[in-house]
Design a protein around this motif. Structure first.
Motif, PDB file in Angstrom:
ATOM      1  N   VAL A  56       0.848  -1.195   0.000  1.00 57.97           N
ATOM      2  CA  VAL A  56       0.000   0.000   0.000  1.00 57.97           C
ATOM      3  C   VAL A  56       0.883   1.244   0.000  1.00 57.97           C
ATOM      4  O   VAL A  56       1.805   1.369   0.822  1.00 57.97           O
ATOM      5  CB  VAL A  56      -0.925   0.017   1.230  1.00 57.97           C
ATOM      6  CG1 VAL A  56      -1.793   1.273   1.217  1.00 57.97           C
ATOM      7  CG2 VAL A  56      -1.805  -1.227   1.262  1.00 57.97           C
ATOM      8  N   TYR A  68       2.138   4.692   0.914  1.00 56.03           N
ATOM      9  CA  TYR A  68       1.939   5.598   2.056  1.00 56.03           C
ATOM     10  C   TYR A  68       2.521   6.984   1.804  1.00 56.03           C
ATOM     11  O   TYR A  68       2.166   7.945   2.487  1.00 56.03           O
ATOM     12  CB  TYR A  68       2.516   4.992   3.347  1.00 56.03           C
ATOM     13  CG  TYR A  68       4.020   5.036   3.476  1.00 56.03           C
ATOM     14  CD1 TYR A  68       4.675   6.170   3.954  1.00 56.03           C
ATOM     15  CD2 TYR A  68       4.812   3.933   3.147  1.00 56.03           C
ATOM     16  CE1 TYR A  68       6.057   6.208   4.082  1.00 56.03           C
ATOM     17  CE2 TYR A  68       6.190   3.963   3.278  1.00 56.03           C
ATOM     18  CZ  TYR A  68       6.805   5.104   3.741  1.00 56.03           C
ATOM     19  OH  TYR A  68       8.174   5.142   3.866  1.00 56.03           O
ATOM     20  N   GLU A  87      -6.775   3.172   3.986  1.00 58.15           N
ATOM     21  CA  GLU A  87      -6.588   1.721   3.921  1.00 58.15           C
ATOM     22  C   GLU A  87      -7.588   0.997   4.819  1.00 58.15           C
ATOM     23  O   GLU A  87      -7.581   1.149   6.035  1.00 58.15           O
ATOM     24  CB  GLU A  87      -5.153   1.358   4.338  1.00 58.15           C
ATOM     25  CG  GLU A  87      -4.876  -0.119   4.464  1.00 58.15           C
ATOM     26  CD  GLU A  87      -5.441  -0.959   3.320  1.00 58.15           C
ATOM     27  OE1 GLU A  87      -6.126  -1.953   3.613  1.00 58.15           O
ATOM     28  OE2 GLU A  87      -5.202  -0.604   2.135  1.00 58.15           O
ATOM     29  N   GLU A  88      -8.457   0.185   4.199  1.00 62.03           N
ATOM     30  CA  GLU A  88      -9.564  -0.430   4.921  1.00 62.03           C
ATOM     31  C   GLU A  88      -9.094  -1.426   5.981  1.00 62.03           C
ATOM     32  O   GLU A  88      -9.733  -1.570   7.030  1.00 62.03           O
ATOM     33  CB  GLU A  88     -10.524  -1.107   3.945  1.00 62.03           C
ATOM     34  CG  GLU A  88     -11.838  -1.552   4.584  1.00 62.03           C
ATOM     35  CD  GLU A  88     -12.523  -0.449   5.383  1.00 62.03           C
ATOM     36  OE1 GLU A  88     -13.005  -0.757   6.491  1.00 62.03           O
ATOM     37  OE2 GLU A  88     -12.531   0.713   4.928  1.00 62.03           O
ATOM     38  N   TRP A  89      -8.003  -2.145   5.725  1.00 65.31           N
ATOM     39  CA  TRP A  89      -7.517  -3.081   6.750  1.00 65.31           C
ATOM     40  C   TRP A  89      -7.235  -2.368   8.067  1.00 65.31           C
ATOM     41  O   TRP A  89      -7.577  -2.868   9.147  1.00 65.31           O
ATOM     42  CB  TRP A  89      -6.251  -3.793   6.275  1.00 65.31           C
ATOM     43  CG  TRP A  89      -6.477  -4.913   5.330  1.00 65.31           C
ATOM     44  CD1 TRP A  89      -7.662  -5.272   4.733  1.00 65.31           C
ATOM     45  CD2 TRP A  89      -5.497  -5.849   4.864  1.00 65.31           C
ATOM     46  NE1 TRP A  89      -7.473  -6.356   3.918  1.00 65.31           N
ATOM     47  CE2 TRP A  89      -6.157  -6.735   3.980  1.00 65.31           C
ATOM     48  CE3 TRP A  89      -4.139  -6.011   5.097  1.00 65.31           C
ATOM     49  CZ2 TRP A  89      -5.491  -7.785   3.331  1.00 65.31           C
ATOM     50  CZ3 TRP A  89      -3.473  -7.054   4.453  1.00 65.31           C
ATOM     51  CH2 TRP A  89      -4.139  -7.927   3.585  1.00 65.31           C
ATOM     52  N   SER A 129       5.926   2.558  -0.541  1.00 64.98           N
ATOM     53  CA  SER A 129       4.845   1.706  -0.045  1.00 64.98           C
ATOM     54  C   SER A 129       5.294   0.967   1.210  1.00 64.98           C
ATOM     55  O   SER A 129       6.489   0.812   1.475  1.00 64.98           O
ATOM     56  CB  SER A 129       4.436   0.679  -1.104  1.00 64.98           C
ATOM     57  OG  SER A 129       3.900   1.306  -2.240  1.00 64.98           O
ATOM     58  N   HIS A 176      -5.548   6.720  10.335  1.00 70.63           N
ATOM     59  CA  HIS A 176      -6.697   5.812  10.325  1.00 70.63           C
ATOM     60  C   HIS A 176      -7.405   5.729  11.677  1.00 70.63           C
ATOM     61  O   HIS A 176      -8.337   4.927  11.830  1.00 70.63           O
ATOM     62  CB  HIS A 176      -6.252   4.407   9.908  1.00 70.63           C
ATOM     63  CG  HIS A 176      -5.694   4.325   8.521  1.00 70.63           C
ATOM     64  ND1 HIS A 176      -4.417   4.721   8.201  1.00 70.63           N
ATOM     65  CD2 HIS A 176      -6.246   3.876   7.364  1.00 70.63           C
ATOM     66  CE1 HIS A 176      -4.206   4.536   6.895  1.00 70.63           C
ATOM     67  NE2 HIS A 176      -5.293   4.024   6.374  1.00 70.63           N
TER      68      HIS A 176
END
Length: 313
Positions: free
Chosen positions: A45, A47, A142-144, A54, A135
């Protein structure tokens, strides 16, 4: 100037040429996300769009929807010059650690020296931590992390140069509060600390000493071995860490062993309000657990990791 004229050679790790080219002789292989055992999910992902960096995220596959897990920020080693969050060494390590500890992990990629000298690695790691902290309200990119990270149980860990970075991140966390991002503990595995004067059983001359000092000269040219980034006990803010607990690992045959012990002892002497622990693996070399993760001493380290993540401060 010959295009093959060597400026610095640190075998078996890397070779730097006078025209600026770098041959990394180790730690250059990368592997895609995935887990051969099928127990960990992983993905890369972005960042930092500015630096095109990432991180690799890891999540135990059996995690239930909405289940919250401790968040581990992991920072890889390699003397600031080699290795990667995407190398087989670190990908395998996180695949091994994450399900045992039952954590969600962000394995940080940062810019390496000599192309990007310090403080690049520190700045990138801090950017990754701030990205993770974005988050905390459940509305990050990022959903996780939105769904599964417990921001009341955050840990930052790293080995070797990654442990050096982790200590600096602990100082920044104390200075720059991240609202809702509660770091319970820091883990320094075989920290890459040094200094001008020899302490303990450190040798006056040896190949490991040449490599230890040579890598720092590549990563931070001209700063010297008593730079507080390399010899952190000289930093007046050394004990001002933004966490409640600290765990240090050292290896008995590691040239860096005595620096890890010094870190532990100085925190106690300076009245750090947190709890500091240390664990020594006798007869072992630097980051042995990465290369022999199923050995008896590596398993002891793993169990100490797991218990550290699961005890409240």
């Amino acid at each position: 100037m010959s295009e093959n004229e060597i400026a610095k050679e640190l075998l078996p790790l890397l070779r730097v040429y006078k025209d600026g080219r770098v041959d990394r002789l180790m730690g250059e292989d990368i592997v895609p996300p995935g887990d051969p055992k099928g127990v960990v999910l992983s993905k890369d992902v972005l960042y930092s769009p500015e630096a095109n960096l990432s991180s690799r995220l890891y999540l135990p596959k059996n995690t239930n929807p909405g289940q919250k897990l401790p968040l581990l920020i992991y920072i890889h080693g390699g003397g600031f010059c080699i290795e990667s969050a995407f190398s087989p060494t670190y990908h395998n390590h996180l695949n091994f650690l994450v399900p045992e500890a039952n954590v969600i992990a962000v394995s940080v990629e940062y810019r390496r020296a000599p192309e990007n000298i310090l403080p690049a690695a520190y700045d990138d790691s801090w950017a990754a931590i701030k990205w993770a902290a974005s988050h905390v309200n459940g509305n990050g990119p990022e959903e996780w992390l939105n769904s599964h990270a417990d921001f009341d149980k955050v840990f930052v860990a790293g080995d070797s140069a990654g442990a050096n970075i982790t200590h600096q991140m602990g100082l920044r966390l104390a200075q720059e509060k991240l609202v809702g991002f509660h770091v319970q503990g820091l883990v320094l595995v075989h920290p890459y600390f040094w200094g001008v004067d020899r302490i303990g059983k450190e040798p006056e001359e040896s190949v490991p000493k040449t490599i230890t000092e040579g890598l720092w000269n590549v990563a931070s040219p001209g700063s010297g071995f008593d730079d507080p980034l390399f010899n952190p006990v000289l930093d007046p803010k050394f004990a001002a860490l933004g966490s409640a607990r600290l765990l240090v690992f050292v290896a008995g045959n590691d040239i860096l062993r005595d620096r890890g012990w010094l870190c532990f002892e100085e925190l106690e002497k300076r009245g750090w309000k947190g709890k500091v622990e240390i664990m020594e693996s006798e007869g072992e070399d630097h980051v042995f657990h990465l290369f022999n993760p199923t050995s008896e001493n590596a398993n002891r380290m793993l169990q100490k990791f797991v218990s550290f993540f699961n005890i409240q401060a």
